[in-house]
Write a protein that holds these residues in place. Structure first.
Motif, PDB file in Angstrom:
ATOM      1  N   ASP A  97       5.972   4.429  -3.340  1.00 46.10           N
ATOM      2  CA  ASP A  97       5.011   4.974  -2.377  1.00 46.10           C
ATOM      3  C   ASP A  97       4.042   5.908  -3.100  1.00 46.10           C
ATOM      4  OD1 ASP A  97       3.750   5.373   0.074  1.00 46.10           O
ATOM      5  OD2 ASP A  97       5.588   5.960   1.110  1.00 46.10           O
ATOM      6  N   VAL A  98       2.917   6.147  -2.469  1.00 48.11           N
ATOM      7  CA  VAL A  98       1.916   7.098  -2.955  1.00 48.11           C
ATOM      8  C   VAL A  98       1.494   7.925  -1.740  1.00 48.11           C
ATOM      9  CG1 VAL A  98       0.051   5.385  -2.755  1.00 48.11           C
ATOM     10  CG2 VAL A  98      -0.283   7.413  -4.179  1.00 48.11           C
ATOM     11  N   ILE A  99       1.550   9.246  -1.882  1.00 48.60           N
ATOM     12  CA  ILE A  99       1.234  10.141  -0.776  1.00 48.60           C
ATOM     13  C   ILE A  99      -0.199  10.654  -0.874  1.00 48.60           C
ATOM     14  CG2 ILE A  99       1.865  12.307   0.355  1.00 48.60           C
ATOM     15  CD1 ILE A  99       4.699  11.908  -0.755  1.00 48.60           C
ATOM     16  N   MET A 100      -0.666  10.838  -2.113  1.00 48.35           N
ATOM     17  CA  MET A 100      -2.032  11.300  -2.350  1.00 48.35           C
ATOM     18  C   MET A 100      -2.513  10.652  -3.639  1.00 48.35           C
ATOM     19  SD  MET A 100      -3.693  15.146  -2.375  1.00 48.35           S
ATOM     20  CE  MET A 100      -2.492  15.879  -3.426  1.00 48.35           C
ATOM     21  N   LEU A 101      -3.754  10.199  -3.650  1.00 47.68           N
ATOM     22  CA  LEU A 101      -4.317   9.600  -4.854  1.00 47.68           C
ATOM     23  C   LEU A 101      -5.707  10.173  -5.091  1.00 47.68           C
ATOM     24  CD1 LEU A 101      -3.851   7.549  -7.134  1.00 47.68           C
ATOM     25  CD2 LEU A 101      -5.037   5.879  -5.723  1.00 47.68           C
ATOM     26  N   LYS A 102      -5.843  10.841  -6.232  1.00 47.51           N
ATOM     27  CA  LYS A 102      -7.118  11.437  -6.647  1.00 47.51           C
ATOM     28  C   LYS A 102      -7.762  12.250  -5.524  1.00 47.51           C
ATOM     29  CE  LYS A 102      -7.841   8.260 -10.417  1.00 47.51           C
ATOM     30  NZ  LYS A 102      -8.709   7.314 -11.067  1.00 47.51           N
ATOM     31  N   ASN A 103      -6.955  13.144  -4.973  1.00 47.41           N
ATOM     32  CA  ASN A 103      -7.366  14.115  -3.957  1.00 47.41           C
ATOM     33  C   ASN A 103      -7.532  13.518  -2.563  1.00 47.41           C
ATOM     34  OD1 ASN A 103      -7.545  16.925  -3.828  1.00 47.41           O
ATOM     35  ND2 ASN A 103      -9.754  16.852  -3.574  1.00 47.41           N
ATOM     36  N   GLU A 104      -7.205  12.246  -2.371  1.00 48.27           N
ATOM     37  CA  GLU A 104      -7.265  11.636  -1.041  1.00 48.27           C
ATOM     38  C   GLU A 104      -5.854  11.566  -0.471  1.00 48.27           C
ATOM     39  OE1 GLU A 104      -8.339   7.474   1.259  1.00 48.27           O
ATOM     40  OE2 GLU A 104      -8.992   7.727  -0.814  1.00 48.27           O
ATOM     41  N   GLU A 105      -5.599  12.341   0.597  1.00 44.85           N
ATOM     42  CA  GLU A 105      -4.286  12.309   1.239  1.00 44.85           C
ATOM     43  C   GLU A 105      -4.124  10.996   1.990  1.00 44.85           C
ATOM     44  OE1 GLU A 105      -2.678  15.578   3.353  1.00 44.85           O
ATOM     45  OE2 GLU A 105      -3.642  17.046   2.044  1.00 44.85           O
ATOM     46  N   ILE A 107      -1.350  10.351   3.918  1.00 47.30           N
ATOM     47  CA  ILE A 107      -0.475  10.536   5.064  1.00 47.30           C
ATOM     48  C   ILE A 107      -1.226  10.057   6.296  1.00 47.30           C
ATOM     49  CG2 ILE A 107       0.746  12.249   6.468  1.00 47.30           C
ATOM     50  CD1 ILE A 107       0.983  13.892   3.798  1.00 47.30           C
ATOM     51  N   GLY A 108      -0.568   9.210   7.082  1.00 49.31           N
ATOM     52  CA  GLY A 108      -1.214   8.629   8.259  1.00 49.31           C
ATOM     53  C   GLY A 108      -1.695   7.212   8.018  1.00 49.31           C
ATOM     54  N   SER A 109      -1.805   6.801   6.755  1.00 53.50           N
ATOM     55  CA  SER A 109      -2.160   5.411   6.467  1.00 53.50           C
ATOM     56  C   SER A 109      -0.909   4.549   6.631  1.00 53.50           C
ATOM     57  CB  SER A 109      -2.734   5.277   5.056  1.00 53.50           C
ATOM     58  OG  SER A 109      -1.794   5.700   4.093  1.00 53.50           O
ATOM     59  N   THR A 110      -1.100   3.261   6.766  1.00 54.61           N
ATOM     60  CA  THR A 110       0.060   2.384   6.946  1.00 54.61           C
ATOM     61  C   THR A 110       0.772   2.167   5.623  1.00 54.61           C
ATOM     62  OG1 THR A 110      -1.083   0.295   6.512  1.00 54.61           O
ATOM     63  CG2 THR A 110      -1.150   1.141   8.796  1.00 54.61           C
ATOM     64  N   PHE A 111       2.012   1.772   5.725  1.00 54.67           N
ATOM     65  CA  PHE A 111       2.810   1.462   4.548  1.00 54.67           C
ATOM     66  C   PHE A 111       2.145   0.358   3.727  1.00 54.67           C
ATOM     67  CE2 PHE A 111       6.116  -1.335   2.772  1.00 54.67           C
ATOM     68  CZ  PHE A 111       6.639  -0.476   1.831  1.00 54.67           C
ATOM     69  N   THR A 112       1.667  -0.676   4.384  1.00 57.20           N
ATOM     70  CA  THR A 112       1.019  -1.788   3.685  1.00 57.20           C
ATOM     71  C   THR A 112      -0.225  -1.319   2.954  1.00 57.20           C
ATOM     72  OG1 THR A 112       1.911  -3.335   5.313  1.00 57.20           O
ATOM     73  CG2 THR A 112       0.063  -4.105   3.969  1.00 57.20           C
ATOM     74  N   GLU A 113      -1.021  -0.462   3.575  1.00 54.48           N
ATOM     75  CA  GLU A 113      -2.217   0.079   2.913  1.00 54.48           C
ATOM     76  C   GLU A 113      -1.830   0.869   1.661  1.00 54.48           C
ATOM     77  OE1 GLU A 113      -5.096   0.753   6.829  1.00 54.48           O
ATOM     78  OE2 GLU A 113      -3.738   2.356   6.202  1.00 54.48           O
ATOM     79  N   ARG A 114      -0.798   1.715   1.783  1.00 50.23           N
ATOM     80  CA  ARG A 114      -0.368   2.513   0.622  1.00 50.23           C
ATOM     81  C   ARG A 114       0.181   1.637  -0.498  1.00 50.23           C
ATOM     82  NH1 ARG A 114       2.089   5.259   4.637  1.00 50.23           N
ATOM     83  NH2 ARG A 114       4.164   5.005   3.697  1.00 50.23           N
ATOM     84  N   MET A 115       0.858   0.550  -0.157  1.00 53.75           N
ATOM     85  CA  MET A 115       1.388  -0.341  -1.192  1.00 53.75           C
ATOM     86  C   MET A 115       0.259  -1.036  -1.950  1.00 53.75           C
ATOM     87  SD  MET A 115       4.529   0.103  -1.543  1.00 53.75           S
ATOM     88  CE  MET A 115       4.790  -1.195  -2.706  1.00 53.75           C
ATOM     89  N   LYS A 116      -0.799  -1.414  -1.255  1.00 53.10           N
ATOM     90  CA  LYS A 116      -1.959  -2.017  -1.928  1.00 53.10           C
ATOM     91  C   LYS A 116      -2.600  -1.009  -2.878  1.00 53.10           C
ATOM     92  CE  LYS A 116      -3.098  -5.337   1.674  1.00 53.10           C
ATOM     93  NZ  LYS A 116      -4.029  -5.698   2.757  1.00 53.10           N
ATOM     94  N   ILE A 117      -2.743   0.226  -2.413  1.00 56.60           N
ATOM     95  CA  ILE A 117      -3.316   1.293  -3.248  1.00 56.60           C
ATOM     96  C   ILE A 117      -2.425   1.545  -4.464  1.00 56.60           C
ATOM     97  CG2 ILE A 117      -3.796   3.781  -3.299  1.00 56.60           C
ATOM     98  CD1 ILE A 117      -4.629   3.426  -0.278  1.00 56.60           C
ATOM     99  N   LEU A 118      -1.123   1.607  -4.242  1.00 55.61           N
ATOM    100  CA  LEU A 118      -0.166   1.859  -5.324  1.00 55.61           C
ATOM    101  C   LEU A 118      -0.198   0.750  -6.372  1.00 55.61           C
ATOM    102  CD1 LEU A 118       2.130   3.683  -6.374  1.00 55.61           C
ATOM    103  CD2 LEU A 118       3.698   2.327  -4.973  1.00 55.61           C
ATOM    104  N   ASN A 119      -0.179  -0.488  -5.915  1.00 57.39           N
ATOM    105  CA  ASN A 119      -0.215  -1.619  -6.858  1.00 57.39           C
ATOM    106  C   ASN A 119      -1.493  -1.627  -7.682  1.00 57.39           C
ATOM    107  OD1 ASN A 119       2.080  -3.680  -6.826  1.00 57.39           O
ATOM    108  ND2 ASN A 119       1.871  -3.099  -4.687  1.00 57.39           N
ATOM    109  N   LYS A 120      -2.610  -1.340  -7.061  1.00 57.94           N
ATOM    110  CA  LYS A 120      -3.883  -1.307  -7.787  1.00 57.94           C
ATOM    111  C   LYS A 120      -3.900  -0.159  -8.801  1.00 57.94           C
ATOM    112  CE  LYS A 120      -8.867  -1.195  -7.126  1.00 57.94           C
ATOM    113  NZ  LYS A 120      -9.964  -1.059  -6.170  1.00 57.94           N
ATOM    114  N   ALA A 121      -3.424   1.009  -8.383  1.00 54.25           N
ATOM    115  CA  ALA A 121      -3.435   2.180  -9.262  1.00 54.25           C
ATOM    116  C   ALA A 121      -2.539   1.997 -10.488  1.00 54.25           C
ATOM    117  CB  ALA A 121      -3.005   3.424  -8.484  1.00 54.25           C
ATOM    118  N   LEU A 122      -1.395   1.374 -10.302  1.00 51.96           N
ATOM    119  CA  LEU A 122      -0.419   1.293 -11.394  1.00 51.96           C
ATOM    120  C   LEU A 122      -0.345  -0.081 -12.057  1.00 51.96           C
ATOM    121  CD1 LEU A 122       2.487   3.437  -9.901  1.00 51.96           C
ATOM    122  CD2 LEU A 122       0.581   4.153 -11.345  1.00 51.96           C
TER     123      LEU A 122
END
Length: 135
Positions: A97-105, A107-122
C-alpha cells in the motif's frame, strides 16, 4: 513522519478468494512478514518503522533500498518485511500500500487506485523489493 497503516478487519482463506472476486472484492496475499512503514521526508531521508511506530530492532535496510526510496520525498509506503519469521528469506520488502506519494495524501482513494499508483511508482525497484499482486 509516521502514519498508521490501514489494516484489514478479517483474513480469509485462499479458497474463498474466487467467491469474493465474483462479488467485486479484491484481495492481497499476506506473506507472514512484519507490517512496516517506509516514511520519506522532504529531503529524501528514509525512516523505517513497524506498524506500531517503533524502529526495527533486528533489521537494517540495505543502502540500495534507502537510495531507491529516497527518490520519493514526502511519501509513506506500507510493506511487509520478510526477514525474521522463518523461511530463510532476509531483507525482502513486499510493498502492499501507499498512503502518501510525493506530498499527495492518498487517504480516501480506493484500494485499486492506490495499487495502480504503487505499481507505477515502484516499477524499477531493486530486486529485494516487490509489489503485492491484487487478486
Amino acid at each position: 513522519m509516521f502514519l498508521y497503516p490501514p489494516r484489514p478487519e478479517e483474513a480469509i482463506s485462499v479458497g474463498m478468494i474466487q467467491g469474493f472476486e465474483a462479488r467485486g472484492f479484491v484481495a492481497q496475499i499476506k506473506k507472514n512478514g512484519t507490517c512496516s512503514i517506509a516514511s520519506i521526508g522532504p529531503s529524501g531521508a528514509v525512516q523505517f518503522y513497524t506498524r506500531h511506530g517503533d524502529k526495527h530492532k533486528a533489521w537494517t535496510p540495505s543502502k540500495e533500498t534507502v537510495q531507491y526510496l529516497s527518490k520519493f520525498p514526502n511519501s509513506v509506503f506500507v510493506f511487509e518485511l520478510l526477514h525474521s519469521k522463518g523461511g530463510g528469506v532476509r531483507d525482502t520488502l513486499y510493498f502492499f500500500d501507499v498512503i502518501m506519494l510525493k506530498n499527495e495524501e492518498l487517504i480516501g482513494s480506493t484500494f485499486t487506485e492506490r495499487m495502480k499508483i504503487l505499481n507505477k511508482a515502484l516499477m524499477m525497484a531493486p530486486k529485494n523489493m516487490s509489489v503485492a499482486e491484487v487478486h
